[in-house]
Scaffold this active site. Sequence first.
Site, short mmCIF file in Angstrom:
data_model
loop_
_atom_site.label_atom_id
_atom_site.label_comp_id
_atom_site.label_asym_id
_atom_site.label_seq_id
_atom_site.Cartn_x
_atom_site.Cartn_y
_atom_site.Cartn_z
N LYS A 55 0.83 -1.20 0.00
CA LYS A 55 0.00 0.00 0.00
C LYS A 55 0.87 1.26 0.00
O LYS A 55 2.10 1.17 0.19
CB LYS A 55 -0.92 -0.04 1.23
CG LYS A 55 -1.91 -1.21 1.21
CD LYS A 55 -2.78 -1.19 2.46
CE LYS A 55 -3.79 -2.31 2.46
NZ LYS A 55 -4.65 -2.28 3.67
N TYR A 95 -12.60 -3.03 -2.76
CA TYR A 95 -13.14 -2.94 -1.40
C TYR A 95 -14.67 -2.88 -1.40
O TYR A 95 -15.26 -2.22 -0.56
CB TYR A 95 -12.56 -1.71 -0.70
CG TYR A 95 -11.12 -1.88 -0.25
CD1 TYR A 95 -10.71 -2.99 0.48
CD2 TYR A 95 -10.17 -0.89 -0.53
CE1 TYR A 95 -9.38 -3.13 0.90
CE2 TYR A 95 -8.84 -1.04 -0.10
CZ TYR A 95 -8.46 -2.16 0.62
OH TYR A 95 -7.16 -2.29 1.05
N ASN A 158 -1.76 -0.07 7.37
CA ASN A 158 -1.24 -1.42 7.69
C ASN A 158 -0.40 -2.04 6.57
O ASN A 158 -0.27 -3.25 6.45
CB ASN A 158 -2.36 -2.34 8.17
CG ASN A 158 -3.43 -2.55 7.11
OD1 ASN A 158 -3.31 -2.07 5.99
ND2 ASN A 158 -4.48 -3.27 7.47
N HIS A 161 -1.76 -5.47 1.56
CA HIS A 161 -3.02 -6.21 1.38
C HIS A 161 -2.70 -7.63 0.95
O HIS A 161 -1.76 -7.85 0.17
CB HIS A 161 -3.88 -5.56 0.29
CG HIS A 161 -4.99 -6.45 -0.18
ND1 HIS A 161 -6.19 -6.57 0.47
CD2 HIS A 161 -5.05 -7.33 -1.23
CE1 HIS A 161 -6.95 -7.46 -0.16
NE2 HIS A 161 -6.28 -7.94 -1.19
N GLU A 172 -9.77 -10.61 -7.28
CA GLU A 172 -8.83 -9.49 -7.17
C GLU A 172 -7.75 -9.56 -8.26
O GLU A 172 -7.37 -8.53 -8.81
CB GLU A 172 -8.19 -9.49 -5.78
CG GLU A 172 -9.19 -9.11 -4.69
CD GLU A 172 -8.64 -9.31 -3.28
OE1 GLU A 172 -7.45 -9.66 -3.13
OE2 GLU A 172 -9.41 -9.13 -2.32
#
Length: 196
Positions: A55, A95, A158, A161, A172
């Site tokens: 990310k 998402y 975080n 992913h 995905e």
Amino acid sequence: MLQRCVFKTMVQRFHSGRRDTWRFPAALLYGHGAATHRHSSTDLPDKEQTLIVVKPDGVQRRLVGQIVQRFEQRGFKLVGLKMLRVSEDVLSQHYCQLTSKPFYPSLLYYMMSAPVVVMVWEGHKVIQTSRVMVGHTNPAEAQAGTVRGDFSFHVSRNVVHASDSLEGAQREIQLWFQGKELLNWDCWDQTMTCEE
Ligand code: DAT
Ligand code: MG
């Protein structure tokens, strides 16, 4: 003599552009009788794939190399890799289960704040194993030794992913990659990391 012959074949294939079809000879690894019992890479029983995204915080903090290294070190095979700025369209599909969450707008903003690095890794139970390697969604609860447990402390940043199921991974991967961007190649150490 056998080694010399194998080396010559490798060199010939390398120069003839057939690098992607070369496999470590089973006869060298298992003895002469073994070659007929090995599978070709296309009929391996386990070709599970997962999507891993570094990310924006991971990219900004120069963690890409360390994250790639963890997956390489574990023995998984990299079959796709690219860096991009993700669009709101792709993110909203990625998402789609979170759109009603209060943090969704800030999640989109953060995910579009800088480039991301997207990868597809392949191997035996790679989806489940990657989730363990990545750690708990909330880094405050992530174990030390996991990516999130080692590099982050807040759920809003975080670092990485990882797909959470077979269906999720397939969806995905199709969302982020075109088929031609994924490479089917033979890893030289394949027979050393997984029994075919
Ligand atoms: P995971 O990324 O572990 O699969 P998820 O799918 O539930 O977790 O959520 C996707 C991302 O949304 C997550 O990595 C970080 C963000 N997120 C989840 N819960 C959050 C919260 N309570 N506050 C802020 N961001 C959150
Ligand atoms: Mg998730």
